[in-house]
Design an enzyme around this catalytic site. Sequence first.
Site, PDB file in Angstrom:
ATOM      1  N   TYR A  86       0.853  -1.182   0.000  1.00 31.39           N
ATOM      2  CA  TYR A  86       0.000   0.000   0.000  1.00 31.39           C
ATOM      3  C   TYR A  86       0.897   1.242   0.000  1.00 31.39           C
ATOM      4  O   TYR A  86       2.003   1.228   0.558  1.00 31.39           O
ATOM      5  CB  TYR A  86      -0.840   0.056   1.271  1.00 31.39           C
ATOM      6  CG  TYR A  86      -2.197  -0.595   1.227  1.00 31.39           C
ATOM      7  CD1 TYR A  86      -3.036  -0.445   0.123  1.00 31.39           C
ATOM      8  CD2 TYR A  86      -2.675  -1.302   2.320  1.00 31.39           C
ATOM      9  CE1 TYR A  86      -4.304  -1.018   0.111  1.00 31.39           C
ATOM     10  CE2 TYR A  86      -3.939  -1.872   2.321  1.00 31.39           C
ATOM     11  CZ  TYR A  86      -4.750  -1.728   1.212  1.00 31.39           C
ATOM     12  OH  TYR A  86      -6.001  -2.285   1.204  1.00 31.39           O
ATOM     13  N   GLU A 132      -6.603   0.650   8.002  1.00 26.72           N
ATOM     14  CA  GLU A 132      -6.693   1.062   9.403  1.00 26.72           C
ATOM     15  C   GLU A 132      -5.749   2.222   9.712  1.00 26.72           C
ATOM     16  O   GLU A 132      -5.306   2.409  10.844  1.00 26.72           O
ATOM     17  CB  GLU A 132      -6.438  -0.111  10.363  1.00 26.72           C
ATOM     18  CG  GLU A 132      -7.590  -1.077  10.479  1.00 26.72           C
ATOM     19  CD  GLU A 132      -7.806  -1.906   9.218  1.00 26.72           C
ATOM     20  OE1 GLU A 132      -8.869  -1.750   8.572  1.00 26.72           O
ATOM     21  OE2 GLU A 132      -6.916  -2.691   8.862  1.00 26.72           O
ATOM     22  N   ASN A 191      -9.715   0.996  -3.794  1.00 31.10           N
ATOM     23  CA  ASN A 191      -9.607  -0.075  -2.805  1.00 31.10           C
ATOM     24  C   ASN A 191     -10.976  -0.395  -2.230  1.00 31.10           C
ATOM     25  O   ASN A 191     -11.588   0.464  -1.573  1.00 31.10           O
ATOM     26  CB  ASN A 191      -8.667   0.343  -1.664  1.00 31.10           C
ATOM     27  CG  ASN A 191      -8.354  -0.815  -0.739  1.00 31.10           C
ATOM     28  OD1 ASN A 191      -7.731  -1.797  -1.140  1.00 31.10           O
ATOM     29  ND2 ASN A 191      -8.812  -0.712   0.493  1.00 31.10           N
ATOM     30  N   GLU A 192     -11.477  -1.596  -2.510  1.00 28.89           N
ATOM     31  CA  GLU A 192     -12.806  -2.015  -2.039  1.00 28.89           C
ATOM     32  C   GLU A 192     -13.841  -0.911  -2.273  1.00 28.89           C
ATOM     33  O   GLU A 192     -14.620  -0.553  -1.389  1.00 28.89           O
ATOM     34  CB  GLU A 192     -12.758  -2.409  -0.559  1.00 28.89           C
ATOM     35  CG  GLU A 192     -11.957  -3.663  -0.283  1.00 28.89           C
ATOM     36  CD  GLU A 192     -12.052  -4.137   1.154  1.00 28.89           C
ATOM     37  OE1 GLU A 192     -12.004  -5.361   1.388  1.00 28.89           O
ATOM     38  OE2 GLU A 192     -12.194  -3.286   2.057  1.00 28.89           O
ATOM     39  N   GLU A 274      -6.899 -10.142  -0.377  1.00 30.50           N
ATOM     40  CA  GLU A 274      -6.737  -9.964   1.061  1.00 30.50           C
ATOM     41  C   GLU A 274      -7.257 -11.210   1.777  1.00 30.50           C
ATOM     42  O   GLU A 274      -8.432 -11.281   2.142  1.00 30.50           O
ATOM     43  CB  GLU A 274      -7.453  -8.708   1.561  1.00 30.50           C
ATOM     44  CG  GLU A 274      -6.864  -7.415   1.036  1.00 30.50           C
ATOM     45  CD  GLU A 274      -7.512  -6.168   1.628  1.00 30.50           C
ATOM     46  OE1 GLU A 274      -8.328  -6.316   2.574  1.00 30.50           O
ATOM     47  OE2 GLU A 274      -7.220  -5.062   1.152  1.00 30.50           O
ATOM     48  N   TYR A 343      -1.823  -7.738  14.280  1.00 22.40           N
ATOM     49  CA  TYR A 343      -2.807  -8.363  13.409  1.00 22.40           C
ATOM     50  C   TYR A 343      -2.851  -9.890  13.519  1.00 22.40           C
ATOM     51  O   TYR A 343      -3.460 -10.560  12.688  1.00 22.40           O
ATOM     52  CB  TYR A 343      -2.563  -7.955  11.948  1.00 22.40           C
ATOM     53  CG  TYR A 343      -3.821  -7.830  11.114  1.00 22.40           C
ATOM     54  CD1 TYR A 343      -4.572  -6.670  11.141  1.00 22.40           C
ATOM     55  CD2 TYR A 343      -4.246  -8.868  10.298  1.00 22.40           C
ATOM     56  CE1 TYR A 343      -5.721  -6.557  10.372  1.00 22.40           C
ATOM     57  CE2 TYR A 343      -5.397  -8.755   9.524  1.00 22.40           C
ATOM     58  CZ  TYR A 343      -6.131  -7.599   9.571  1.00 22.40           C
ATOM     59  OH  TYR A 343      -7.270  -7.482   8.810  1.00 22.40           O
TER      60      TYR A 343
END
Length: 649
Positions: A86, A132, A191-192, A274, A343
């Site tokens: 990213y 996030e 993105n999404e 993802e 994560y």
Amino acid sequence: MIEFKILLSFCLLLTVVHSKTAKLNSSNDIEDRSFTIDYDRDTFVMDGKDFRYVAGSFHYFRALPQTWRTKLKTLRAGGLNAVDLYVQWSLHNPKENQYVWDGIANIKDVIEAAIEADLYVILRPGPYICAEIDNGGLPYWLFTKYPGIQVRTSDPNYLREVAVWYEKLMSQLTPYMYGNGGPIIMVQLENEYGAFGKCDKPYLNFLKEETEKYTQGKAVLFTVDRPYGDEMECGQVPGVFVTTDFGLMTDEEVDTHREKLRSVQPKGPLVNTEFYTGWLTHWQESNQRRPAEPLANTLRKMLRDGWNVDFYMYFGGTNFGFWAGANDWGLGKYMADITSYDYDAPMDEAGDPTMKYTIFRDIIGEYIDLPAVPVPDRASKMKHNPVEMTSVDSIFSSNSRSLLGSQERKSNHPMTFEELDQNSGFVLYETTLPKFTRDPSQLTINDLRDRAQIYVDEFYVGTLSRENAIKTLPISAGWGSKLSILVENQGRINFDILDDYKGILGNVTIQIYDEPYYNELSDWTITGYSFENFSQLKQLTDTVTEGQGTNGRGMAIHGPVIFKGKLEIDSSTTIHDTYIDMTGWGKGFIMVNGFNLGRYWPVIGPQVTMYLPKELLNVGSNEITLVELQRAPTDKLIHFTDNAILDEA
């Protein structure tokens, strides 16, 4: 002669850069390099040969640049042949017309590190990335410059700023496209986007055209959307490859998602961009871990069925500074993300392999050849002697205001962070209370974002919270006349909602019981505390010796308190990573040698420790500074441990 030497040096430099860039396929001439899709045979094709990737997400902005190469080698040793990157717009463009490309923002060096690790690159430049990260990676100043801007749409102001940003970013990355001899095989659009629900096709087509200016057909363009409802159709762009994303699933659910993808794109390779190895975690909830064995079953199912898999996350890292985002969830429709981005990934917050790493590597080896790269052991960690912290001053003091605060602004209404051109930190709103007609009277802050500590005559009287849907507080007559409201930005929402202005967006009222039953407060004096400039904070800690601290019980009753301390490391000591155990402290943020490690909040959890990379430490004296909003332990000690504590909810 001098000119010849300069020319020779320049040619040698170009040779070195080219040799690095060509490492992945040194046997192929650049003109013969191609990465394409054979839709009829459902496969990627690299230089005329079928190709499949197993990739992993790596957020360079969540790791120190000195560690990138080690971490990417560990990722490669796990069996992966590509890394997913990213790009965080707000990191590289923190202020309008200001660009940062060095240190943790050195995007070209990340790509060079990937080349050295023998990894292809899947580039995800956004411009919105979610991740996030505060505001999904969109810079806050867009909302200062264009109040009411409609981001992620064909709003002309947004399109203009994206075009400027892409020219600055993507023009640097064109040489790294696969067809130009580089490692970038795929580049994502948005993105999404389907989850956003706008379905603004002119915007998506604009983004495709802008991206193609720089990829020039030398890498595959793709989108990623969740396999739910019409999200794939909403995010689809003509002529752009479609992928999806999902995490822990049964075999039947994987098949269902495959059919959903096939309903939009009947042919072509299957890609899960993802594959969630864990999940994001907020303050005030338990750590959102995901079990290894069921995830392994989903992974094996996908690889057996021919999917290309991209782990999210493979290495998570840390939300340094104030970069942690938030989500539109929970009681108050707002939940702030913790500082750790561990994560529950195959590589932990420090970059060490976990049990998931080993399990996933074995499964990957069943389907593609594993590299001849040794799997590293867990790196050594260290404890240190506790450090006693000394209180310096309250941020309400005249010294703190002059050194740390912005120039005071006068306004009849509370101004937002964005109106003040401030990204994060705190904003202090001060006014005079009217004469009370009732005792107590109810103070109300309408549309608070995100957390407010209330003081009367600079004595703490309570906290209001967007997270917990608490916007009122009774105030007794006789407490005083000066009202101070310190508002903390806890992180902008990063998913779905992207107009998360900060501060006090509504009005502030005090209940008076006579019609109209409340009095709207005005005549505000407003001061910002961004904490962006450490030199100002250091000047304060170096010069103030008798400032306001906590009371005998350790409570910060006169405003947030600045503390300082020194960690001494002997010259005979080999420095390793460590963790600062914040047990006993309340809420705030901590800096080591001027580097902001991020926010801590151990009284509520689940995160208790703050990850401290060894690269931030020196032999000799190390300066620790923290800003504490609530309380300090009576001994004012911070402790160091060799293990992370992330599950104390």
